[in-house]
Design a protein around this motif. Structure first.
Motif, PDB file in Angstrom:
ATOM      1  N   PHE A 155       0.993  -1.037   0.022  1.00 43.21           N
ATOM      2  CA  PHE A 155       0.339  -0.262  -0.239  1.00 43.21           C
ATOM      3  C   PHE A 155       0.842   1.256   0.164  1.00 43.21           C
ATOM      4  CE2 PHE A 155      -3.458  -2.132   2.371  1.00 43.21           C
ATOM      5  CZ  PHE A 155      -4.321  -2.567   0.983  1.00 43.21           C
ATOM      6  N   VAL A 156       2.078   1.082   1.044  1.00 44.00           N
ATOM      7  CA  VAL A 156       3.527   2.872   0.756  1.00 44.00           C
ATOM      8  C   VAL A 156       3.667   2.960   0.145  1.00 44.00           C
ATOM      9  CG1 VAL A 156       3.415   4.076   2.687  1.00 44.00           C
ATOM     10  CG2 VAL A 156       2.974   2.674   3.912  1.00 44.00           C
ATOM     11  N   ALA A 157       3.987   1.600  -0.396  1.00 43.99           N
ATOM     12  CA  ALA A 157       5.613   1.447  -1.101  1.00 43.99           C
ATOM     13  C   ALA A 157       4.463   1.950  -2.168  1.00 43.99           C
ATOM     14  CB  ALA A 157       5.461   0.054  -1.646  1.00 43.99           C
ATOM     15  N   ILE A 158       4.011   1.808  -2.613  1.00 48.80           N
ATOM     16  CA  ILE A 158       2.651   2.775  -4.220  1.00 48.80           C
ATOM     17  C   ILE A 158       2.029   3.652  -4.307  1.00 48.80           C
ATOM     18  CG2 ILE A 158       0.986   1.428  -6.348  1.00 48.80           C
ATOM     19  CD1 ILE A 158       3.612  -0.180  -6.142  1.00 48.80           C
ATOM     20  N   SER A 159       1.835   4.113  -2.963  1.00 51.26           N
ATOM     21  CA  SER A 159       0.678   5.047  -3.275  1.00 51.26           C
ATOM     22  C   SER A 159       1.730   6.741  -2.056  1.00 51.26           C
ATOM     23  CB  SER A 159       0.001   4.482  -1.806  1.00 51.26           C
ATOM     24  OG  SER A 159      -0.977   4.259  -1.802  1.00 51.26           O
ATOM     25  N   GLY A 472      10.243 -11.429  12.853  1.00 56.62           N
ATOM     26  CA  GLY A 472      11.811 -10.628  12.689  1.00 56.62           C
ATOM     27  C   GLY A 472      11.585  -9.837  10.632  1.00 56.62           C
ATOM     28  N   ILE A 473      10.279 -11.539  10.066  1.00 57.34           N
ATOM     29  CA  ILE A 473      10.282 -10.754   8.967  1.00 57.34           C
ATOM     30  C   ILE A 473       8.945  -9.345   8.914  1.00 57.34           C
ATOM     31  CG2 ILE A 473       8.069 -11.760   7.000  1.00 57.34           C
ATOM     32  CD1 ILE A 473       9.088 -14.172   7.508  1.00 57.34           C
ATOM     33  N   THR A 474       8.817  -9.309   9.996  1.00 56.60           N
ATOM     34  CA  THR A 474       7.314  -7.974  10.150  1.00 56.60           C
ATOM     35  C   THR A 474       7.787  -6.568  10.428  1.00 56.60           C
ATOM     36  OG1 THR A 474       6.719  -8.546  12.374  1.00 56.60           O
ATOM     37  CG2 THR A 474       5.220  -9.476  11.020  1.00 56.60           C
ATOM     38  N   VAL A 475       8.986  -6.505  11.147  1.00 55.84           N
ATOM     39  CA  VAL A 475      10.284  -5.816  11.644  1.00 55.84           C
ATOM     40  C   VAL A 475      10.948  -5.464  10.658  1.00 55.84           C
ATOM     41  CG1 VAL A 475      12.286  -5.121  13.099  1.00 55.84           C
ATOM     42  CG2 VAL A 475      10.041  -6.512  14.115  1.00 55.84           C
ATOM     43  N   THR A 476      11.431  -6.271   9.500  1.00 54.25           N
ATOM     44  CA  THR A 476      12.408  -6.342   7.996  1.00 54.25           C
ATOM     45  C   THR A 476      11.686  -5.365   7.374  1.00 54.25           C
ATOM     46  OG1 THR A 476      13.408  -8.346   9.020  1.00 54.25           O
ATOM     47  CG2 THR A 476      13.516  -7.681   6.766  1.00 54.25           C
ATOM     48  N   LEU A 477      10.231  -5.541   7.284  1.00 59.45           N
ATOM     49  CA  LEU A 477       9.454  -4.792   6.112  1.00 59.45           C
ATOM     50  C   LEU A 477       9.080  -4.203   6.278  1.00 59.45           C
ATOM     51  CD1 LEU A 477       6.261  -8.073   5.178  1.00 59.45           C
ATOM     52  CD2 LEU A 477       8.226  -6.975   3.333  1.00 59.45           C
ATOM     53  N   TYR A 478       8.879  -3.364   7.872  1.00 58.25           N
ATOM     54  CA  TYR A 478       8.188  -1.956   8.476  1.00 58.25           C
ATOM     55  C   TYR A 478       9.295  -1.392   8.473  1.00 58.25           C
ATOM     56  CZ  TYR A 478       3.784  -3.993  10.051  1.00 58.25           C
ATOM     57  OH  TYR A 478       2.763  -4.620   9.907  1.00 58.25           O
ATOM     58  N   VAL A 479      10.722  -1.456   8.239  1.00 55.91           N
ATOM     59  CA  VAL A 479      11.567  -1.051   9.270  1.00 55.91           C
ATOM     60  C   VAL A 479      12.618  -0.691   6.905  1.00 55.91           C
ATOM     61  CG1 VAL A 479      14.069  -1.005   8.813  1.00 55.91           C
ATOM     62  CG2 VAL A 479      12.965  -1.768  10.975  1.00 55.91           C
ATOM     63  N   VAL A 480      12.036  -0.984   6.065  1.00 58.64           N
ATOM     64  CA  VAL A 480      12.634  -1.097   5.543  1.00 58.64           C
ATOM     65  C   VAL A 480      11.298  -0.021   4.247  1.00 58.64           C
ATOM     66  CG1 VAL A 480      12.194  -2.099   2.558  1.00 58.64           C
ATOM     67  CG2 VAL A 480      14.040  -3.544   4.546  1.00 58.64           C
ATOM     68  N   VAL A 482       9.363   2.280   6.483  1.00 56.41           N
ATOM     69  CA  VAL A 482      10.511   3.326   6.876  1.00 56.41           C
ATOM     70  C   VAL A 482      11.132   4.371   5.743  1.00 56.41           C
ATOM     71  CG1 VAL A 482      10.688   5.202   8.635  1.00 56.41           C
ATOM     72  CG2 VAL A 482       9.052   3.188   8.639  1.00 56.41           C
ATOM     73  N   ILE A 483      12.258   3.184   5.417  1.00 56.75           N
ATOM     74  CA  ILE A 483      13.485   3.755   5.100  1.00 56.75           C
ATOM     75  C   ILE A 483      12.889   4.244   3.513  1.00 56.75           C
ATOM     76  CG2 ILE A 483      15.386   3.277   4.139  1.00 56.75           C
ATOM     77  CD1 ILE A 483      16.315   1.453   6.343  1.00 56.75           C
ATOM     78  N   ALA A 484      12.923   3.222   2.780  1.00 49.01           N
ATOM     79  CA  ALA A 484      11.840   3.922   1.538  1.00 49.01           C
ATOM     80  C   ALA A 484      10.732   4.873   1.808  1.00 49.01           C
ATOM     81  CB  ALA A 484      11.124   3.070   0.992  1.00 49.01           C
ATOM     82  N   VAL A 485      10.526   4.961   2.777  1.00 50.06           N
ATOM     83  CA  VAL A 485       9.533   6.188   2.479  1.00 50.06           C
ATOM     84  C   VAL A 485      10.287   7.466   3.016  1.00 50.06           C
ATOM     85  CG1 VAL A 485       7.300   7.653   4.133  1.00 50.06           C
ATOM     86  CG2 VAL A 485       7.670   5.199   2.949  1.00 50.06           C
ATOM     87  N   ALA A 486      11.089   7.694   4.194  1.00 47.92           N
ATOM     88  CA  ALA A 486      12.088   8.159   4.222  1.00 47.92           C
ATOM     89  C   ALA A 486      12.698   9.211   3.535  1.00 47.92           C
ATOM     90  CB  ALA A 486      12.835   8.207   5.587  1.00 47.92           C
ATOM     91  N   GLY A 487      13.488   7.727   2.333  1.00 47.83           N
ATOM     92  CA  GLY A 487      13.851   8.386   1.715  1.00 47.83           C
ATOM     93  C   GLY A 487      14.028   9.183   0.248  1.00 47.83           C
TER      94      GLY A 487
END
Length: 518
Positions: A155-159, A472-480, A482-487
């Motif tokens: 959702f967030v990556a596309i929007s 670990g999967i959920t944390v990794t996805l959310y961290v990635v 956040v980094i993508a949105v900030a970037g």
């Protein structure tokens, strides 16, 4: 080595005149049905399922392999040429593919699609042959929280990351989520937003939404521009089949990246190849944004190469999950599961022992089918591209007719014809006011999954929200994420500052010239 020997036996079975004929017929029929707007690869398998009942199981499933991959390429043909993807899995590649077609590069877009589908499918099939049991184990790592994290990531990556305007992207996402909740609630069984109409209890079919938003939305948009300079320009195609060295340099990494993104999703039951194709599209768009002169929005070849490879890679590993676990991870795999049961077979770990001849012949037919499709479709790419030379009023009238026929064929409901018209008007308004289509589509596709898994996770944890970030999967996805949105936010802010400095500098220069003239 045992896998290679078994695969060799499968090739011996497939490479006989009669079985090669079934592969060829399946590829042709799958492509033909996939090209029709509103039908697509899943419908091709469903429509041709009764045709195979008179065949022996090996011949039937060899034909299904040709139908499956032929339908996937047919989906892309209609999407690239007419902006009407035959299936939702071809939507991401259509965005830039149709822009390539309208700029005179239809044949190159189709060639990119064919080669990407071949590369993604071949690599996925090789992995299925050697690592199907190990790949299938990844599916057991995903629970409700992981599926929710995956949906939120999409959702967030596309929007917010991929689209030009975050506000418009989130607005389109909200529209899609509103449409996705129509129907019966999967947890409680209550009907929502159906106005008491029984035909809406199952929700609005994705075929209706895809055809209305993309096909009829485009038809209305073209009709609204009738008589303008843009409308009167003829669509052209150079007919050049081959890709230049520059195009190959751009497409080759995208093919490999798309394949890498698509392979894991074939064994994760998220409904098909929609998520990996959009993720591949988003990845290529973010990489393109770093260029001095970004190509996305003007027909970027990477925007076709990545999603096409991802879609076929997902289809290949989905077949591996079906054979190894009996787990249908897409609509097409579910139809093939029904075909297995029609012959008294149950996919799963025991299938490799009970029907090894069938399994290895089917795996070998994947390789053969993709080679046949590449040989068939590459030379015909310029011929398909000639559809763009049809006068627009005839072309779009034909699109409308086939779109309506395709919608009616899937459900036989008059209501769906009214819904597809309304959604077509929504698509027209979105084009008029600059709202992106991709976030709305990804919300409609993944909205029910996200809601169901969110509520399921809270039910399992008895209302404890910490379960949403407990692995670990959920944390990794959310961290990635956040980094993508900030970037993305940093990149857009820097671009605006550069534009502001550039306009200020040009304004100072203009003032200086005016003073000199004075």
């Amino acid at each position: 080595m045992e896998s290679l020997a078994n695969l060799g036996d499968g090739f011996v079975t497939v490479l006989t005149p009669i079985n090669m004929l079934w592969v060829l017929i399946g590829a042709l029929l799958g492509t033909a049905v996939g090209v029709l707007p509103g039908l697509g690869s899943a419908m091709a398998v469903a429509l041709l399922l009764p045709v195979t009942f008179s065949l022996d199981p090996i011949g039937a499933f060899i034909m299904f392999a040709g139908v499956l991959f032929g339908g996937l390429f047919g989906d892309s043909i209609s999407g690239i040429l007419m902006n009407t993807p035959g299936n939702s899995t071809a939507i991401a590649g259509t965005i830039e593919g149709h822009k390539m077609a309208t700029s005179g590069r239809a044949a190159q877009a189709l060639a990119t699609s064919a080669i990407g589908a071949f590369i993604g499918g071949i690599i996925a099939s090789i992995l299925v042959v050697f690592f199907a049991p190990r790949l299938a184990e990844l599916a057991t790592l995903f629970g409700p929280a992981e599926y929710l994290a995956l949906a939120v990531f999409a959702f967030v990556a596309i929007s917010a990351v991929v689209t030009e305007s975050v506000v418009r992207g989130l607005g389109a996402l909200a529209i899609g989520l509103a449409i996705s909740v129509v129907g019966i609630d999967g947890i409680s069984g209550a009907s929502r937003f159906t106005a008491g109409v029984p035909e809406l209890f199952d929700g609005i079919d994705i075929v209706v939404i895809t055809v209305g938003l993309l096909a009829l939305g485009e038809v209305f948009s073209v009709a609204a521009r009738r008589g303008s300079r843009d409308e009167t320009q003829l669509l052209r195609s150079t007919g050049r089949l081959w890709l230049s060295r520059r195009e190959l340099r751009l497409a080759a990494p995208a093919w490999l990246r798309g394949t890498a993104i698509g392979i894991p999703f074939g064994i994760i039951p998220v409904g098909g190849a929609e998520v990996p194709t959009f993720l591949a599209y988003g990845t290529e768009k973010r990489l393109d944004a770093r260029r001095k002169s970004p190509m996305f929005g003007r027909g970027a070849i990477q925007g076709v190469a990545g999603p096409e490879a991802a879609g076929n890679a997902t289809a290949g590993t989905a077949m591996g999950a079906l054979l190894a676990l009996g787990l249908p991870t897409s609509a097409t795999a579910a139809i093939l599961l029904a075909a297995f049961r029609q012959y008294g077979l149950q996919p799963g770990p025991l299938l490799f022992d009970r029907a090894p001849d069938l399994v290895w012949a089917l795996l070998a037919s994947f390789f053969v089918g993709m080679v046949v499709l590449l040989i068939l479709n590459l030379p015909f790419a310029p011929l398909w591209a000639k559809l763009l030379k049809v006068p627009r009023h005839y072309l779009y009238a034909g699109i409308t007719v086939f779109a309506m026929l395709g919608v009616y064929a899937t459900s036989s409901k008059i209501l769906d014809l009214a819904l597809v018209t309304v959604i077509g008007l929504i698509g027209f308004l979105m084009r008029r006011y600059g709202l992106p289509v991709a976030p709305m589509l990804i919300a409609i596709i993944l909205g029910p999954l996200a809601e169901t898994e969110f509520r399921r996770a809270l039910l399992v944890s008895e209302g404890d929200p910490s379960i949403l970030v407990s692995s670990g999967i959920t944390v990794t996805l959310y961290v990635v994420l956040v980094i993508a949105v900030a970037g993305a936010a940093f990149t857009k802010i820097r671009a605006r500052r550069r534009a502001a400095r550039g306009s200020a500098a040009s304004g100072d220069a203009l003032d200086a010239r005016e003073k000199e003239n004075a």
